[in-house]
Motif scaffolding. Sequence first.
Motif, PDB file in Angstrom:
ATOM      1  N   LEU A   1     -20.363  26.571 -26.319  1.00 29.31           N
ATOM      2  CA  LEU A   1     -21.446  25.584 -26.253  1.00 29.31           C
ATOM      3  C   LEU A   1     -22.099  25.357 -27.613  1.00 29.31           C
ATOM      4  N   ILE A   2     -21.833  26.222 -28.570  1.00 30.02           N
ATOM      5  CA  ILE A   2     -22.502  26.149 -29.874  1.00 30.02           C
ATOM      6  C   ILE A   2     -21.887  25.039 -30.722  1.00 30.02           C
ATOM      7  N   ASN A   3     -22.723  24.089 -31.126  1.00 32.14           N
ATOM      8  CA  ASN A   3     -22.309  22.999 -32.013  1.00 32.14           C
ATOM      9  C   ASN A   3     -22.716  23.265 -33.462  1.00 32.14           C
ATOM     10  N   ARG A   4     -23.868  23.907 -33.621  1.00 34.32           N
ATOM     11  CA  ARG A   4     -24.401  24.173 -34.953  1.00 34.32           C
ATOM     12  C   ARG A   4     -24.828  25.629 -35.010  1.00 34.32           C
ATOM     13  N   LEU A   5     -24.305  26.363 -35.995  1.00 32.91           N
ATOM     14  CA  LEU A   5     -24.603  27.778 -36.118  1.00 32.91           C
ATOM     15  C   LEU A   5     -25.075  28.079 -37.530  1.00 32.91           C
ATOM     16  N   THR A   6     -26.211  28.758 -37.628  1.00 34.38           N
ATOM     17  CA  THR A   6     -26.748  29.214 -38.906  1.00 34.38           C
ATOM     18  C   THR A   6     -26.922  30.724 -38.807  1.00 34.38           C
ATOM     19  N   VAL A   7     -26.322  31.439 -39.755  1.00 36.71           N
ATOM     20  CA  VAL A   7     -26.411  32.895 -39.768  1.00 36.71           C
ATOM     21  C   VAL A   7     -26.889  33.325 -41.148  1.00 36.71           C
TER      22      VAL A   7
ATOM     23  N   LEU B   1     -18.241  36.508 -33.072  1.00 38.50           N
ATOM     24  CA  LEU B   1     -18.993  35.317 -32.679  1.00 38.50           C
ATOM     25  C   LEU B   1     -18.210  34.045 -32.977  1.00 38.50           C
ATOM     26  N   LEU B   2     -17.707  33.913 -34.189  1.00 40.37           N
ATOM     27  CA  LEU B   2     -16.998  32.692 -34.574  1.00 40.37           C
ATOM     28  C   LEU B   2     -15.748  32.454 -33.730  1.00 40.37           C
ATOM     29  N   ALA B   3     -15.105  33.505 -33.295  1.00 39.60           N
ATOM     30  CA  ALA B   3     -13.901  33.372 -32.474  1.00 39.60           C
ATOM     31  C   ALA B   3     -14.190  32.697 -31.136  1.00 39.60           C
ATOM     32  N   THR B   4     -15.452  32.725 -30.700  1.00 39.74           N
ATOM     33  CA  THR B   4     -15.824  32.101 -29.423  1.00 39.74           C
ATOM     34  C   THR B   4     -16.305  30.666 -29.585  1.00 39.74           C
ATOM     35  N   CYS B   5     -16.537  30.229 -30.808  1.00 41.54           N
ATOM     36  CA  CYS B   5     -17.173  28.931 -31.080  1.00 41.54           C
ATOM     37  C   CYS B   5     -16.142  27.803 -31.186  1.00 41.54           C
ATOM     38  N   SER B   6     -15.573  27.422 -30.074  1.00 38.95           N
ATOM     39  CA  SER B   6     -14.502  26.421 -30.068  1.00 38.95           C
ATOM     40  C   SER B   6     -14.990  24.988 -30.288  1.00 38.95           C
ATOM     41  N   SER B   7     -16.289  24.737 -30.192  1.00 41.80           N
ATOM     42  CA  SER B   7     -16.828  23.383 -30.383  1.00 41.80           C
ATOM     43  C   SER B   7     -17.718  23.275 -31.609  1.00 41.80           C
TER      44      SER B   7
ATOM     45  N   ALA C   1      -9.613  30.136 -39.903  1.00 47.46           N
ATOM     46  CA  ALA C   1      -8.482  29.233 -39.687  1.00 47.46           C
ATOM     47  C   ALA C   1      -8.522  28.570 -38.309  1.00 47.46           C
ATOM     48  N   THR C   2      -9.228  29.168 -37.361  1.00 46.02           N
ATOM     49  CA  THR C   2      -9.306  28.599 -36.003  1.00 46.02           C
ATOM     50  C   THR C   2     -10.458  27.611 -35.838  1.00 46.02           C
ATOM     51  N   LEU C   3     -11.316  27.498 -36.832  1.00 42.67           N
ATOM     52  CA  LEU C   3     -12.501  26.629 -36.724  1.00 42.67           C
ATOM     53  C   LEU C   3     -12.138  25.190 -37.085  1.00 42.67           C
TER      54      LEU C   3
END
Length: 144
Positions: free
Chosen positions: A67-73, A95-101, A123-125
């Motif tokens: 569900l994450i569209n924008r991520l700031t860490v 975390l990034l591995a789950t962020c398909s959107s 590479a998956t992003l």
Amino acid sequence: MTWNRLPTELHLAVARFLPPQDVRALSRTSLASYNLHIPQIFADITITSRSALRSFVTHVPARYGALINRLTVCTKPGERSVVYQVDCTEDLATLLATCSSLRSLSISLAGSLNASTITPVFATLTTVQNFEIGCWGQEETAPV
């Protein structure tokens, strides 16, 4: 007519005008409201510390990553925090591995990332359109 009898479209329209903390509060009023507003709650995530990243990965179900569209860490410790370098590569990769959107990613690091762990995840992003990465530490001792 009561709030619960309003059409879903009106619930969503009202929630669009609410600040994030109010949408979270609204989502706690019922299971139906929770399910309706969870995509809005997780669309824009800001993680402000290494411990918050660890907590997010530990406690938030992995399915919400989609569900994450924008991520700031940001893993930079606060001004009053003891400055020490803790590797956050595993948690960030998880975390990034789950962020398909994911469309926008901004990372500000307190130290280096383990290249062999994080590179395959980057590479998956494939949906990322905006990407920023920075290191607040000494580039000579903790290169990004």
